[in-house]
Design a protein around this motif. Sequence first.
Motif, short mmCIF file in Angstrom:
data_model
loop_
_atom_site.label_atom_id
_atom_site.label_comp_id
_atom_site.label_asym_id
_atom_site.label_seq_id
_atom_site.Cartn_x
_atom_site.Cartn_y
_atom_site.Cartn_z
N THR A 100 -1.77 -0.20 5.14
CA THR A 100 -2.70 -1.33 5.14
C THR A 100 -3.72 -1.20 4.02
O THR A 100 -3.99 -2.14 3.28
N GLY A 101 -4.30 -0.01 3.88
CA GLY A 101 -5.30 0.23 2.84
C GLY A 101 -4.72 0.13 1.45
O GLY A 101 -5.35 -0.42 0.53
N PHE A 102 -3.50 0.66 1.28
CA PHE A 102 -2.88 0.61 -0.04
C PHE A 102 -2.50 -0.83 -0.39
O PHE A 102 -2.68 -1.26 -1.53
N ASP A 103 -1.98 -1.57 0.57
CA ASP A 103 -1.65 -2.98 0.33
C ASP A 103 -2.90 -3.75 -0.09
O ASP A 103 -2.84 -4.60 -0.99
N GLY A 151 -0.39 7.36 -3.70
CA GLY A 151 0.00 6.05 -4.18
C GLY A 151 -0.16 5.97 -5.68
O GLY A 151 -0.95 6.72 -6.27
N LYS A 152 0.60 5.09 -6.27
CA LYS A 152 0.53 4.88 -7.71
C LYS A 152 0.61 3.39 -7.96
O LYS A 152 1.40 2.69 -7.32
N VAL A 172 2.97 -2.88 -10.38
CA VAL A 172 4.04 -2.24 -9.63
C VAL A 172 3.45 -1.11 -8.78
O VAL A 172 3.01 -0.10 -9.31
N PRO A 173 3.41 -1.31 -7.45
CA PRO A 173 2.86 -0.26 -6.58
C PRO A 173 3.95 0.69 -6.09
O PRO A 173 5.13 0.32 -6.00
N GLU A 174 3.54 1.90 -5.76
CA GLU A 174 4.45 2.88 -5.17
C GLU A 174 3.65 3.72 -4.18
O GLU A 174 2.61 4.27 -4.53
N LEU A 175 4.11 3.80 -2.95
CA LEU A 175 3.44 4.55 -1.90
C LEU A 175 4.43 5.58 -1.36
O LEU A 175 5.55 5.23 -1.02
N PHE A 217 -2.31 4.39 -12.51
CA PHE A 217 -3.41 4.87 -11.69
C PHE A 217 -2.82 5.60 -10.48
O PHE A 217 -1.93 5.08 -9.82
N VAL A 218 -3.34 6.79 -10.20
CA VAL A 218 -2.85 7.60 -9.08
C VAL A 218 -3.96 7.74 -8.05
O VAL A 218 -5.12 7.99 -8.40
#
Length: 176
Positions: free
Chosen positions: A36-39, A90-91, A75-78, A127-128
Amino acid sequence: MNMPSPLRPLIAATLLLPLMSLLGCGKPETGGPAQTGFDALVASCTQFLAAREPHVRPGGSGEWIKTGYSPALVVPELNRTESTVTPFVGKIVVKDNEAQAAATTQDGAQAITLTPAHLLSNRTHTFVYSFDGKTWRWQNGQLLTKIPGQNDTTVALALADVSAVGPKGFTGCLPR
């Protein structure tokens, strides 16, 4: 067919990736407050980048320079980790283009419509972030710049660079 030996591991890995995904090995478990936080962080970053406007500033030789950015690809990555201290990382990778044009007056520069012909560089910001079980934290970042006819450059970004106010900052991509 006789295949060169350096290519064998690469080909084997390429053939195994789809199988690993089918077995569930390729998908990290996510969900809950981390997801939820990353989204929310990805949405904030995307909205911030979409709202950027071209800006005009004085140049070094009396001219005025207009700089603008193409719409960004975000482009997100979790990923879940094995760490109890940092259970998720996350990136966010942001790809865009930077365009610039100059005019003799500020009004002249403001009136310029930036086009692909004004391309200055292709940029990739990475960003990491880490999640400690409660909150997301920015860890580090880098900027890869590709300028036609020049060598690519990679620069480490500090938190001060990313949180800078103005057109060069990325405050919308920082956890709140």
